[in-house]
Scaffold this active site. Structure first.
Site, PDB file in Angstrom:
ATOM      1  N   HIS A  45       8.063  46.058  -0.549  1.00  0.00           N
ATOM      2  CA  HIS A  45       7.756  47.476  -0.400  1.00  0.00           C
ATOM      3  C   HIS A  45       8.930  48.370  -0.792  1.00  0.00           C
ATOM      4  CE1 HIS A  45       3.869  46.813   1.448  1.00  0.00           C
ATOM      5  NE2 HIS A  45       4.411  45.960   2.296  1.00  0.00           N
ATOM      6  N   GLN A 152       4.775  34.492   5.333  1.00  0.00           N
ATOM      7  CA  GLN A 152       4.404  35.564   6.249  1.00  0.00           C
ATOM      8  C   GLN A 152       2.928  35.423   6.607  1.00  0.00           C
ATOM      9  OE1 GLN A 152       5.991  39.314   5.118  1.00  0.00           O
ATOM     10  NE2 GLN A 152       4.783  40.489   6.589  1.00  0.00           N
ATOM     11  N   GLU A 154      -0.007  37.021   7.655  1.00  0.00           N
ATOM     12  CA  GLU A 154      -0.552  38.373   7.748  1.00  0.00           C
ATOM     13  C   GLU A 154      -1.967  38.443   7.183  1.00  0.00           C
ATOM     14  OE1 GLU A 154       1.896  40.964   5.421  1.00  0.00           O
ATOM     15  OE2 GLU A 154       1.858  39.668   3.658  1.00  0.00           O
ATOM     16  N   ASP A 180      -0.331  43.995   9.194  1.00  0.00           N
ATOM     17  CA  ASP A 180      -1.289  43.472   8.214  1.00  0.00           C
ATOM     18  C   ASP A 180      -2.235  42.455   8.837  1.00  0.00           C
ATOM     19  OD1 ASP A 180      -0.825  44.777   5.683  1.00  0.00           O
ATOM     20  OD2 ASP A 180       1.119  43.803   5.627  1.00  0.00           O
TER      21      ASP A 180
END
Length: 258
Positions: A45, A152, A154, A180
């Protein structure tokens, strides 16, 4: 090469980090001076690339903070370059399948675990660091041992495949992205929902059962305290830009009442 973050966690210590978004080597130094165990340089991000990440990695190491990075995608280029500039662990977003997880290991670990490309880069002091001075076998072994690979969790698919993902050789633990994950479960931001709470507890249980490290993001101190009490070994508390903004907002409110 020694990953102090990994060593502390294996010794049973709880650790604390933050996402690095401000994009300043000085800021990375300050986070080290604050006593954080690690920072996560966010190339998913955040606006960063391997060149800028290299500067933040160097700054973090000045004060004993372990530099991790979140990659932009599951690809050889994204994984290889961040390790080559010295990231001591990677958080890999949007993992869904065992096949993707095997690719992460292929790109992120040297043989015999993976097929990471070999080069004398900044991450190893261009092979002038002591651990890289005794042949490739030792260099590969130490690099594999000390480099953390953290898929991750998510997505619903990652949750469904979690045990098999964690059983892939070369995977060191799981990083939970609760925002998420809650969205993937159809309940965005509803962290008190039983299904969301159950998923976060289930991830921790699987990590414990398989002897893997457990990391989770927390937006504030209250959430971080709850995650520690639940049993998570490491909490990433917010991001540096948000903490900086909130700190000055609070001080202005205290001083001027505005």
């Amino acid at each position: 090469m020694k990953n102090e973050l990994k060593a502390r966690m294996l010794a049973g210590e709880r650790t604390l980090g933050t996402f690095f978004e401000t994009g300043s080597a000085t800021a990375a130094e300050c986070l080290g001076l604050a006593g954080l165990d690690y920072i996560i340089i966010d190339t998913e991000h955040g606006p960063f690339n391997p060149q800028t990440a290299l500067e933040y990695i160097r700054a973090a190491k000045l004060y004993g903070t372990t530099p991790l990075a979140r990659v932009s995608e599951i690809s050889r280029q994204a994984i290889l370059k961040l390790l080559d500039v010295g990231a001591m662990g990677l958080v890999i977003p949007d993992v869904r399948t065992v096949e993707e997880t095997k690719k992460i290991v292929e790109y992120g670990k040297y043989m015999p675990l993976g097929r990471r490309g070999v080069a004398n880069t900044a991450g190893s002091g261009f092979w002038f660091e002591e651990y890289a001075q005794h042949g490739l076998d030792q260099y590969f072994r130490i690099s594999n041992d000390e480099t953390l690979l953290l898929p991750q969790c998510e997505t619903r698919e990652c949750l469904d495949n979690l045990e098999d993902i964690l059983k892939v050789p070369g995977i060191d633990g799981i990083y939970v992205g609760p925002f998420d994950l809650s969205a993937a479960l159809g309940k965005p931001g509803r962290f008190d929902d039983p299904e969301v709470k159950g998923a976060i507890s289930y991830i921790l249980k699987v990590c414990r059962d398989l002897g893997k490290l457990s990391f989770i993001f927390a937006a504030d101190v209250i959430a971080a305290r709850e995650d520690y009490e639940l049993g998570y070994e490491s909490v990433t508390l917010g991001m540096d830009a948000a903490v900086l903004t909130q700190a000055f907002r609070q001080m202005k409110l205290q001083l001027l009442g505005e």
